[in-house]
Design an enzyme around this catalytic site. Structure first.
Site, mmCIF file in Angstrom:
data_model
loop_
_atom_site.group_PDB
_atom_site.id
_atom_site.type_symbol
_atom_site.label_atom_id
_atom_site.label_comp_id
_atom_site.label_asym_id
_atom_site.label_seq_id
_atom_site.Cartn_x
_atom_site.Cartn_y
_atom_site.Cartn_z
ATOM 1 N N GLU A 31 0.728 -1.113 0.058
ATOM 2 C CA GLU A 31 -0.030 0.028 -0.077
ATOM 3 C C GLU A 31 0.801 1.162 0.106
ATOM 4 O O GLU A 31 1.887 1.274 0.726
ATOM 5 C CB GLU A 31 -0.955 -0.048 1.156
ATOM 6 C CG GLU A 31 -2.297 0.579 1.168
ATOM 7 C CD GLU A 31 -3.204 -0.250 0.149
ATOM 8 O OE1 GLU A 31 -3.225 -0.100 -0.973
ATOM 9 O OE2 GLU A 31 -3.549 -1.383 0.793
ATOM 10 N N HIS A 32 0.567 2.196 -0.777
ATOM 11 C CA HIS A 32 1.320 3.462 -0.966
ATOM 12 C C HIS A 32 2.722 3.332 -1.477
ATOM 13 O O HIS A 32 3.844 3.822 -1.443
ATOM 14 C CB HIS A 32 1.552 4.190 0.315
ATOM 15 C CG HIS A 32 0.251 4.947 0.912
ATOM 16 N ND1 HIS A 32 -0.348 6.098 0.234
ATOM 17 C CD2 HIS A 32 -0.679 4.636 1.547
ATOM 18 C CE1 HIS A 32 -1.396 6.400 0.690
ATOM 19 N NE2 HIS A 32 -1.541 5.311 1.752
ATOM 20 N N ASP A 34 2.911 1.950 -4.903
ATOM 21 C CA ASP A 34 2.699 2.190 -6.261
ATOM 22 C C ASP A 34 3.601 3.320 -6.856
ATOM 23 O O ASP A 34 4.382 3.220 -7.776
ATOM 24 C CB ASP A 34 1.349 2.168 -6.757
ATOM 25 C CG ASP A 34 0.274 3.279 -6.135
ATOM 26 O OD1 ASP A 34 0.946 3.840 -5.054
ATOM 27 O OD2 ASP A 34 -0.619 3.097 -6.562
ATOM 28 N N ALA A 119 -16.547 1.475 -2.409
ATOM 29 C CA ALA A 119 -16.045 0.938 -1.110
ATOM 30 C C ALA A 119 -14.520 0.498 -0.907
ATOM 31 O O ALA A 119 -13.903 -0.055 -0.109
ATOM 32 C CB ALA A 119 -16.854 -0.341 -0.780
ATOM 33 N N GLY A 120 -14.015 0.952 -2.040
ATOM 34 C CA GLY A 120 -12.501 0.535 -2.302
ATOM 35 C C GLY A 120 -12.379 -0.825 -3.042
ATOM 36 O O GLY A 120 -11.043 -1.390 -3.100
ATOM 37 N N ASP A 168 -5.731 -1.253 -10.098
ATOM 38 C CA ASP A 168 -7.194 -1.763 -10.157
ATOM 39 C C ASP A 168 -7.500 -2.301 -11.666
ATOM 40 O O ASP A 168 -8.071 -3.486 -11.570
ATOM 41 C CB ASP A 168 -8.135 -0.605 -9.945
ATOM 42 C CG ASP A 168 -8.096 0.065 -8.608
ATOM 43 O OD1 ASP A 168 -7.045 -0.761 -7.810
ATOM 44 O OD2 ASP A 168 -8.557 0.978 -8.231
ATOM 45 N N TYR A 218 -2.182 13.113 1.002
ATOM 46 C CA TYR A 218 -1.742 12.032 0.022
ATOM 47 C C TYR A 218 -0.570 12.885 -0.613
ATOM 48 O O TYR A 218 0.637 12.501 -0.557
ATOM 49 C CB TYR A 218 -2.697 11.589 -0.988
ATOM 50 C CG TYR A 218 -2.440 10.990 -2.246
ATOM 51 C CD1 TYR A 218 -1.990 9.545 -2.200
ATOM 52 C CD2 TYR A 218 -2.154 11.629 -3.365
ATOM 53 C CE1 TYR A 218 -1.559 8.970 -3.208
ATOM 54 C CE2 TYR A 218 -1.816 10.967 -4.767
ATOM 55 C CZ TYR A 218 -1.520 9.577 -4.486
ATOM 56 O OH TYR A 218 -0.974 8.988 -5.502
HETATM 57 P P1 ADP Z 1 -15.054 2.330 -6.879
HETATM 58 O O1 ADP Z 1 -14.164 2.709 -5.869
HETATM 59 O O2 ADP Z 1 -16.194 1.422 -6.410
HETATM 60 O O3 ADP Z 1 -14.524 2.337 -8.109
HETATM 61 P P2 ADP Z 1 -15.972 4.755 -8.251
HETATM 62 O O4 ADP Z 1 -16.436 6.050 -7.631
HETATM 63 O O5 ADP Z 1 -14.396 4.865 -8.610
HETATM 64 O O6 ADP Z 1 -15.773 3.707 -6.922
HETATM 65 O O7 ADP Z 1 -16.759 4.102 -9.091
HETATM 66 C C1 ADP Z 1 -18.208 3.824 -9.004
HETATM 67 C C2 ADP Z 1 -18.875 4.458 -10.406
HETATM 68 O O8 ADP Z 1 -18.896 3.458 -11.263
HETATM 69 C C3 ADP Z 1 -20.569 4.573 -10.028
HETATM 70 O O9 ADP Z 1 -20.830 5.904 -9.803
HETATM 71 C C4 ADP Z 1 -20.984 4.317 -11.399
HETATM 72 O O10 ADP Z 1 -20.914 5.507 -12.272
HETATM 73 C C5 ADP Z 1 -19.828 3.335 -12.024
HETATM 74 N N1 ADP Z 1 -20.618 2.106 -11.645
HETATM 75 C C6 ADP Z 1 -19.904 1.012 -10.866
HETATM 76 N N2 ADP Z 1 -20.711 -0.055 -10.707
HETATM 77 C C7 ADP Z 1 -21.811 0.038 -11.352
HETATM 78 C C8 ADP Z 1 -22.955 -0.699 -11.801
HETATM 79 N N3 ADP Z 1 -22.881 -1.853 -11.418
HETATM 80 N N4 ADP Z 1 -23.895 -0.251 -12.518
HETATM 81 C C9 ADP Z 1 -23.755 1.046 -13.195
HETATM 82 N N5 ADP Z 1 -22.513 1.952 -12.740
HETATM 83 C C10 ADP Z 1 -21.881 1.428 -12.144
#
Ligand code: ADP
Ligand code: MG
Length: 381
Positions: A31-32, A34, A119-120, A168, A218
């Site tokens: 972690e940290h 990269d 949620a990460g 990711d 960060y």
């Molecule tokens: P995460 O940490 O989960 O990647 P982000 O904010 O980067 O959070 O990405 C979340 C965004 O990705 C949501 O707001 C949506 O726009 C898109 N997304 C993720 N999963 C879905 C899904 N099942 N259906 C539609 N859009 C999704």
């Protein structure tokens, strides 16, 4: 999820769709590291995005999100960027594929997911890599998997305003059931390691807090790392990134840099070594040692790098008290989840205690996500 998607596709666009899927990810350790040119050690999980998709010969994309119960239609030129945030991930993947010389024609798609958003666990990477992989197959572009990951990353940069690293999308594209992938963030070399912890479960406890300090802290952490690396470089010119430095080289410059920078660097150099030790432990099937490394990472992130918070330290301490094998904050810090490696028989007592005690102390319940290391981007036959 599969039947729902297929039924909706049939209702909206008819028969003949192919089914693709990809996954969110966890990072077991590293972690940290990269941005310091070190290792990360992620794996894809059993939560992801699934999409039915079929070329439509119309020169436009018609997409339906089951989870938002919403449709979007857009063309394939730069000015066609759709209004809905979720559709921009798909649009971005199309555009980034085209920028790499790939063919993208109109298609219809219905998709859904079960990665908790924000949620990460990188639901966005799951979404990008599902479509990057699917488009590559449908239009036979022959783009290699690493480039598919970069298509996802560039989508975040250029169409979603998120300046993320490659981990990711890499994990989501390359993930395999029963394997974690050690990625060298400097050279981009990677290696699979077995991760089949029989008798253990992986469980995330989501504190559901996000402390606002995250982005300024960060930037400060990055500056400290660069400062420490620059000081070490004067004695050891081969040090390009902090991760290239040995612990004793850091010791040599202790008097020349602020104490704070020293502690940050101490964490990073230790963390790079811990990833290697963690991998060695996995090759021996020694999950107890691997778990101990996770606690050491938590300690470093909390006390040296100072990116933990009260809620995460509380969950980590409880895990330790209950003899959970491994536990640490996952992700950048200041909130989010702890990732826990816990023996089967301890799973229920631990999760119950974490939920009850966390709720009593902080006034809201944490969320609990079970994860299993699983396949990444693929076609479902
Ligand atoms: P995460 O940490 O989960 O990647 P982000 O904010 O980067 O959070 O990405 C979340 C965004 O990705 C949501 O707001 C949506 O726009 C898109 N997304 C993720 N999963 C879905 C899904 N099942 N259906 C539609 N859009 C999704
Ligand atoms: Mg994301």
């Amino acid at each position: 999820m599969k039947t729902k998607i297929q039924a909706k596709f049939k209702e909206l666009y008819g028969d003949g769709a192919r089914l693709f899927a990809s996954a969110g990810r966890v990072n077991l350790i590293g972690e940290h590291t990269d941005y310091n040119g070190g290792y990360v050690f992620p794996g894809a999980i059993d939560k992801g995005i699934m999409a039915a998709i079929k070329p439509n010969g119309l020169g436009v994309v018609r997409a339906f999100s089951i989870d938002y119960n919403e449709a979007s239609e857009f063309g394939l030129n730069e000015e066609d960027k759709p209004a809905q945030a979720w559709a921009r991930y798909i649009f971005g993947v199309c555009r980034e594929t085209q920028k790499r010389g790939g063919k993208v024609e109109g298609f219809d798609t219905v998709f859904a997911g079960d990665v908790p958003l924000g949620a990460g666990l990188s639901s966005s990477a799951a979404l990008e890599s599902t479509f990057a992989f699917a488009i590559n197959e449908l239009f036979k572009n022959g783009i290699d998997k690493f480039e598919l990951a970069k298509i996802g990353q560039s989508t975040e940069h250029n169409y979603c305003g998120v300046k993320c690293g490659i981990m990711d999308q890499f994990a989501s594209c390359f993930g395999k059931a029963g394997s974690l992938i050690r990625l060298n963030c400097k050279t981009l070399e990677y290696k699979y390691f077995p991760f089949e912890p029989k008798g253990y479960k992986l469980v995330l406890i989501d504190s559901c807090v996000k402390h606002e300090l995250a982005s300024s802290a960060y930037n400060k952490r990055r500056a400290s790392c660069e400062n420490a690396a620059a000081a070490i470089r004067k004695n050891h010119p081969e040090v390009e990134f902090l991760s290239d430095a040995k612990r004793i080289w850091l010791e040599e410059v202790r008097a020349d840099i602020p104490e704070e920078d020293f502690l940050r660097a101490e964490y990073v150099i230790g963390e790079v070594q811990r990833v290697l030790d963690f991998c060695d432990a996995l090759e021996r099937g020694d999950y107890e040692t691997a778990g101990e490394m996770m606690y050491q990472t938590h300690f470093g992130m909390s006390k040296l790098y100072e990116v933990s918070c009260e809620e995460l330290d509380f969950l980590n301490k409880l895990a330790r008290k209950m003899d959970v094998t491994g536990s640490r904050v996952m992700g950048g810090g200041f909130g989010g989840c702890t990732i826990n490696l816990v023996k089967d028989e301890l799973y229920k007592p631990f999760v119950d205690a974490a939920v009850a005690q966390f709720t009593a102390k902080f006034g809201h319940a944490p969320k609990v996500y079970d994860v299993v290391i699983s396949d990444g981007a693929r076609e479902l036959k």
